[in-house]
Design a protein around this motif. Structure first.
Motif, PDB file in Angstrom:
ATOM      1  N   ALA A  42       8.951  36.260  26.668  1.00  0.00           N
ATOM      2  CA  ALA A  42       8.364  36.688  27.946  1.00  0.00           C
ATOM      3  C   ALA A  42       7.916  35.444  28.704  1.00  0.00           C
ATOM      4  O   ALA A  42       6.728  35.269  29.016  1.00  0.00           O
ATOM      5  N   PRO A  43       8.839  34.531  29.024  1.00  0.00           N
ATOM      6  CA  PRO A  43       8.452  33.251  29.640  1.00  0.00           C
ATOM      7  C   PRO A  43       7.871  33.430  31.041  1.00  0.00           C
ATOM      8  O   PRO A  43       8.227  34.351  31.774  1.00  0.00           O
TER       9      PRO A  43
ATOM     10  N   MET B  79      15.581  28.521  36.173  1.00  0.00           N
ATOM     11  CA  MET B  79      14.836  27.267  36.055  1.00  0.00           C
ATOM     12  C   MET B  79      14.858  26.755  34.615  1.00  0.00           C
ATOM     13  O   MET B  79      14.990  25.551  34.371  1.00  0.00           O
ATOM     14  N   ASP B  80      14.726  27.676  33.679  1.00  0.00           N
ATOM     15  CA  ASP B  80      14.760  27.307  32.261  1.00  0.00           C
ATOM     16  C   ASP B  80      16.101  26.675  31.897  1.00  0.00           C
ATOM     17  O   ASP B  80      16.165  25.661  31.193  1.00  0.00           O
ATOM     18  N   MET B  81      17.176  27.238  32.409  1.00  0.00           N
ATOM     19  CA  MET B  81      18.513  26.751  32.089  1.00  0.00           C
ATOM     20  C   MET B  81      18.847  25.447  32.806  1.00  0.00           C
ATOM     21  O   MET B  81      19.637  24.637  32.308  1.00  0.00           O
ATOM     22  N   LEU B  82      18.252  25.221  33.978  1.00  0.00           N
ATOM     23  CA  LEU B  82      18.574  24.030  34.778  1.00  0.00           C
ATOM     24  C   LEU B  82      17.505  22.940  34.667  1.00  0.00           C
ATOM     25  O   LEU B  82      17.515  21.995  35.451  1.00  0.00           O
ATOM     26  N   ALA B  83      16.605  23.064  33.700  1.00  0.00           N
ATOM     27  CA  ALA B  83      15.528  22.084  33.546  1.00  0.00           C
ATOM     28  C   ALA B  83      16.086  20.670  33.434  1.00  0.00           C
ATOM     29  O   ALA B  83      16.996  20.401  32.652  1.00  0.00           O
ATOM     30  N   GLY B  84      15.540  19.767  34.258  1.00  0.00           N
ATOM     31  CA  GLY B  84      15.953  18.371  34.228  1.00  0.00           C
ATOM     32  C   GLY B  84      17.159  18.053  35.085  1.00  0.00           C
ATOM     33  O   GLY B  84      17.485  16.876  35.283  1.00  0.00           O
ATOM     34  N   LYS B  85      17.818  19.061  35.620  1.00  0.00           N
ATOM     35  CA  LYS B  85      19.017  18.829  36.429  1.00  0.00           C
ATOM     36  C   LYS B  85      18.733  18.839  37.925  1.00  0.00           C
ATOM     37  O   LYS B  85      19.520  18.307  38.710  1.00  0.00           O
ATOM     38  N   THR B  86      17.631  19.441  38.342  1.00  0.00           N
ATOM     39  CA  THR B  86      17.282  19.501  39.760  1.00  0.00           C
ATOM     40  C   THR B  86      15.815  19.874  39.889  1.00  0.00           C
ATOM     41  O   THR B  86      15.173  20.256  38.899  1.00  0.00           O
ATOM     42  N   ASP B  87      15.253  19.748  41.094  1.00  0.00           N
ATOM     43  CA  ASP B  87      13.891  20.208  41.355  1.00  0.00           C
ATOM     44  C   ASP B  87      13.926  21.645  41.848  1.00  0.00           C
ATOM     45  O   ASP B  87      14.975  22.147  42.260  1.00  0.00           O
ATOM     46  N   PHE B  88      12.757  22.284  41.833  1.00  0.00           N
ATOM     47  CA  PHE B  88      12.676  23.689  42.231  1.00  0.00           C
ATOM     48  C   PHE B  88      11.498  23.920  43.164  1.00  0.00           C
ATOM     49  O   PHE B  88      10.466  23.274  43.049  1.00  0.00           O
ATOM     50  N   LYS B  89      11.689  24.854  44.087  1.00  0.00           N
ATOM     51  CA  LYS B  89      10.608  25.362  44.919  1.00  0.00           C
ATOM     52  C   LYS B  89      10.753  26.876  45.015  1.00  0.00           C
ATOM     53  O   LYS B  89      11.857  27.413  44.892  1.00  0.00           O
ATOM     54  N   LEU B  90       9.643  27.572  45.251  1.00  0.00           N
ATOM     55  CA  LEU B  90       9.649  29.023  45.378  1.00  0.00           C
ATOM     56  C   LEU B  90       8.903  29.416  46.644  1.00  0.00           C
ATOM     57  O   LEU B  90       7.978  28.720  47.081  1.00  0.00           O
ATOM     58  N   VAL B  91       9.290  30.553  47.188  1.00  0.00           N
ATOM     59  CA  VAL B  91       8.603  31.095  48.361  1.00  0.00           C
ATOM     60  C   VAL B  91       8.704  32.607  48.319  1.00  0.00           C
ATOM     61  O   VAL B  91       9.729  33.165  47.905  1.00  0.00           O
TER      62      VAL B  91
END
Length: 649
Positions: free
Chosen positions: A211-212, A485-497
């Protein structure tokens, strides 16, 4: 930050559709207008507005005492839960009657796993390994890595000792037995203490891996700061005093005291290096550049037939020249992030002008050669730029020093929401390269390129190599966003809105206070402009104080003028500030500056019969700020500099 809370509550409300819930937000005397913002944005939630910061434990206890649910969840304001998080957690608790408390797998704003999701109790040995960095060197070791239980699979469920206060679900009947959070813990350590008491009551704490959630981190305290070191390790001492006895307590407290000094020293040195490392390097480079110029000038220009410059040149002139050049580079923005070549050269130029101006006031024993000053500036400039170029090449692999590469963005949303995000970024004036959007296409009228489906964002990321993904909740569920996000960790940055939100939030480092894209960029908020504004304040205050007799003839209320000058010099107020009350400034989210002696509305009053809304003038002042605006306002309203300021009465 209210926009992180907005995102957190939006996710919570998406997760409680099938569960009867009460939502409490305890505001610990925030200064960004969060209370009014949340009450308007979420009228169904209960907001407890404290008049002072009572601490994490006391604030949570306020809400727990008036809640009535069978389960109690403590949730940090910088978290994002999935739509099925609560259902999974409750189901697990129901299947495990021995469970007193439950924590979940947490990832940070970069998608990386947060090891504090599962922890052991900090006994003397465990505390020693953590305090002295052995747990970081050997994270998978059952001996050295025990604090974060690094030897346990993060993707599997486990009984654990300690729950993280960022997400801490407990049975109410267990809390009735153990008592609430101990309010002696202001921040940090309260989750360890309560977890310990839950275990002591005969119940088990569990870590639920499937339940991440997202925990952006850093919204409360920067973990690398001296403040964090002091608060965390002092909390550990409180814990030891409560639960350890005899030799264990003495050993633990001794280790904690040693750790405080060690970690505090490291934190101070790290902070000094991060903030002043480049400055210190420049001082050394300029000093040795001037030494080279001195040697050359002695042997090839001034003392061809023999002789040397006196020691005073080495011990007085060179340090003074170096100081003035460094200060000028600083105020020219040469030490700001992404500083350009022009700013560094501009700083050296202004420094050279200052030195030349001061040169005429030097005694004859310190006046050697203006040519050496000019040559020193030229050599120093070349050396500084070469050092910056080498450093930039080592860090980035290119020689485009001073250039800010545009961050490549993919917006993950259906077309209308993607367009709203595009408009927000465009209105804010951010320099970004929008590659396109991934989501359901609409009319196709927007110029953004449609890259594919939102569900294909993993493959699209590999193809287009964006520097950042901006997720709009809706096209993908919160659960899907967390998974991506879990799968792409370290490959790009993330933002949410959130849909229709006025800010795009995220965190590219767990040690920072978060990152924002807002619909408006305020020029006044830039470090460079704030620095120049402060410089104007100081110079103006010194001028007024040094010419006090003349000021009595020029200004109304000259005595108050002297009080104002002294208050501005101490940083208690500024010569030109906002017209609106501080509460309105906080609510509006304008850059924070001291209360002003003058404000833009005074200029308007002299020109127009009807005065516009002060808050409108303040927005314009902050958005379009230039140091010249302050100088012009002071010049035009000079006779009013003796008016009484609100911040120093």
């Amino acid at each position: 930050m209210k926009y992180f809370v907005e995102l957190a509550i939006s996710a919570v409300m998406a997760a409680n559709k099938n569960i009867a819930t009460e939502i409490f937000v305890v505001d610990n005397c925030s200064t960004d207008g969060s209370v009014a913002f949340l009450q308007q944005r979420f009228p169904s939630i209960q907001v407890i507005a404290n008049k002072e910061n009572v601490g994490f434990s006391a604030a949570n206890n306020q809400a727990i005492r008036i809640s009535s649910g069978e389960y109690v969840l403590l949730l940090n304001p910088d978290t994002v839960v999935a739509e099925d998080t609560f259902e999974k957690c409750i189901a697990f608790m129901e299947q495990h009657p021995d469970a007193g408390g439950l924590g979940v797998r947490m990832i940070d704003g970069t998608g990386a796993f947060l090891p504090e999701s599962k922890r052991a109790f900090p006994g003397p040995a465990v505390a020693f390994y953590k305090a002295f960095g052995l747990s970081g060197l050997f994270p998978k070791s059952k001996v050295f890595g025990a604090y974060h239980l690094g030897f346990l699979d993060e993707k599997a469920n486990h009984p654990v000792d300690v729950l993280a206060g960022a997400f801490m679900m407990m049975r109410r009947k267990v809390l009735d037995h153990t008592g609430l959070l101990d309010e002696h813990f202001f921040m940090y350590g309260e989750d360890i203490d309560l977890s310990y008491r839950i275990r002591q009551s005969g119940h088990t704490n569990y870590y639920l891996a499937d339940a991440p959630i997202i925990h952006f981190k850093g919204e409360s305290t920067k973990k690398g700061s001296l403040n964090y070191v002091q608060m965390f390790y002092n909390a550990m001492k409180i814990f030891a005093g409560k639960h350890f006895s005899g030799n264990n307590r003495g050993i633990f407290v001794a280790l904690i005291n040693l750790a405080i000094y060690l970690r505090a020293g490291i934190a101070v040195l790290t902070r000094i290096f991060n903030r002043w490392g480049v400055v210190l390097l420049d001082i050394i480079l300029i000093f040795f550049s001037m030494l080279l110029v001195k040697e050359y000038w002695e042997y090839y220009v001034r003392y061809i037939d023999g002789g040397t410059y006196p020691p005073s040149y080495l011990y007085i002139n060179i340090p003074l020249y170096t100081f003035l050049w460094i200060v000028s580079i600083y105020f020219s923005g040469g030490y700001d992030k992404g500083a350009t070549v022009a700013r560094i050269l501009r700083g050296l130029l202004w420094g050279t002008i200052l030195i030349a101006a001061a040169y005429g006031f030097f005694p004859d024993s310190l006046r050697f050669s203006r040519g050496m000053i000019v040559a020193g500036a030229a050599v120093s400039g070349a050396v500084l730029l070469l050092a910056r170029l080498i450093t930039h090449f080592i860090q980035t692999g290119n020689i485009r020093f001073g250039e800010q590469a545009l961050k490549r963005i993919i917006i993950v949303a259906e077309e209308s929401e993607a367009n709203a995000v595009y408009q927000l970024l465009d209105k804010g004036g951010y320099s970004l390269h929008i590659l396109g959007f991934a989501g359901e296409p609409g009319s196709g009228k927007h110029p953004m390129r449609h890259l594919g489906k939102a569900t294909d964002i993993i493959s699209l990321t590999h193809i287009y190599q964006p520097g950042e993904l901006i997720f709009v909740a809706g096209e993908l569920t919160y659960k899907q966003i967390i998974e991506k996000m879990d799968m792409l960790a370290g490959k790009t940055d993330f933002k949410l809105v959130v849909p229709g939100g006025s800010a795009i939030v995220g965190s590219n480092s767990k040690n920072t206070a978060g990152d924002l894209y807002l619909s408006t960029i305020y020029s006044l908020g830039h470090a460079y402009n704030l620095r120049l504004k402060r410089l104007i304040d100081v110079i103006m205050s010194l001028f007024i104080l040094l010419t006090a007799p003349v000021q009595w003839l020029l200004v109304r209320h000259p005595l108050q003028l002297m009080k104002n000058a002294w208050a501005v010099l101490r940083g208690k107020c500024t010569w030109v500030g906002y017209a609106s009350p501080p509460a309105d400034i906080l609510s509006e989210g304008l850059p924070q500056i001291p209360q002003g002696v003058l404000s833009a509305d005074l200029l308007v009053e002299q020109r127009a019969s009807a005065t516009p809304d002060p808050l409108v003038l303040d927005r314009i002042y902050a958005r379009e700020y230039q140091p010249a605006h302050d100088l012009l306002t002071i010049f035009r309203l000079y006779r009013l500099l003796g008016r009484r300021g609100n911040s120093h009465g």
